[in-house]
Scaffold this active site. Structure first.
Site, PDB file in Angstrom:
ATOM      1  CG  ASP A 182      -1.848   1.179   1.303  1.00 23.40           C
ATOM      2  OD1 ASP A 182      -1.685   2.120   0.507  1.00 23.40           O
ATOM      3  OD2 ASP A 182      -2.749   1.167   2.169  1.00 23.40           O
ATOM      4  CE1 TYR A 216      -6.176  10.753 -10.514  1.00 24.16           C
ATOM      5  CE2 TYR A 216      -6.547  12.178 -12.416  1.00 24.16           C
ATOM      6  CZ  TYR A 216      -6.010  11.017 -11.866  1.00 24.16           C
ATOM      7  OH  TYR A 216      -5.317  10.136 -12.661  1.00 24.16           O
TER       8      TYR A 216
END
Length: 269
Positions: free
Chosen positions: A62, A154
């Protein structure tokens, strides 16, 4: 000499396709260190690559957790003894109008994955990359060159990537390390479906008009081509190159183009 390549976000999409293309092209001449959260999906990609003769190492990771980024690099060095390429591809998408977002905590999560994951992996791998005069690849987005409505979070992460790797490129040039930043447009992957919505939940759908999306095969090919040629940037579409130029001379037109890329039902009113 076997080329050792770390690819984050390698369980599917662009990262998995880059791994397959490198394995197909280089066979036993490449060692692929595949990182993502899903061990099962990574194993499937590794098996495909091994069928071409490539060496593989699966490291469930991760990238939003710094110690896991360090462990990824340490595992690669312990197993193969060197690192020639680091592909910072892992990332998550998001689509939400800012006025509809109540809890900004998922903005922080997105920044941790998209920016900090790349920063942490790069910091850990940099000594080895300097030793091999290697290559760094950062997979950004056209949303990292032109702000896209509905994608404030984003775009922020991708603009941050753009700035970080642009500055790093100048810092490491004297060590023979290249930095290639790739700017895909809309690519036919599931990333937007798995991205955050305004509530910080998995969206399940894309907020962009997917018509004419670039194939993942073509996107991966262009990134590998730019990486191997040590290009500074890979802007993948004519519309992207035009938008970047027009942003300097006609920013209002670029905003209209960006709005047109959204589905009708998610455009701001």
């Amino acid at each position: 000499m076997t080329r050792v390549v770390i690819i984050t976000g390698a369980s599917d999409g662009i990262g998995a396709e880059m791994a397959r293309q490198l394995a197909s092209k280089e066979g036993a001449g490449v060692a692929l260190v595949l990182a993502a959260r899903s061990a099962e999906q990574l194993d499937a990609v590794a098996a495909e690559c091994a069928a071409f003769g490539a060496q593989t190492l699966v490291v469930p990771t991760d990238v939003g957790v710094q110690i896991q980024c360090r462990r990824l690099v340490i595992s690669a060095l312990e197993h193969f003894g060197r690192i020639d390429v680091l592909v910072n591809n892992a990332g998550r998408s998001a689509h939400a109008l800012f006025e509809e977002v109540e809890d900004l905590s998922w903005y922080e999560e997105l920044m941790r994955v998209n920016l900090w994951g790349a920063v942490w992996c790069t910091q850990a791998a940099l000594p080895a990359l300097k030793a091999s005069t290697g290559r760094i690849v950062a997979v950004s987005s056209l949303a990292g060159l032109v702000g896209v409505p509905g994608r404030t979070a984003y775009s922020a992460t991708k603009f941050a990537m753009t700035g970080f790797f642009e500055a790093l490129r100048a810092e490491v040039k004297g060590h023979g390390v290249s930095v290639t930043t790739a700017y895909p447009g809309v690519v036919a992957t599931a990333i937007r479906h798995r991205g955050f919505n305004a509530r910080g939940e998995e969206a399940g759908v894309s907020g962009l008009d997917e018509a004419g999306a670039m194939s993942v095969q073509e996107c991966a090919r262009l990134i590998i081509e730019g990486m191997d040629a040590r290009r500074r940037e890979v802007v993948m579409t004519a519309k992207g190159r035009l938008g970047r130029f027009l942003k300097l001379i006609a920013p209002g037109l670029v905003e209209k183009m960006a709005l047109a890329a959204l589905k009708q039902d998610v455009r701001p009113r």
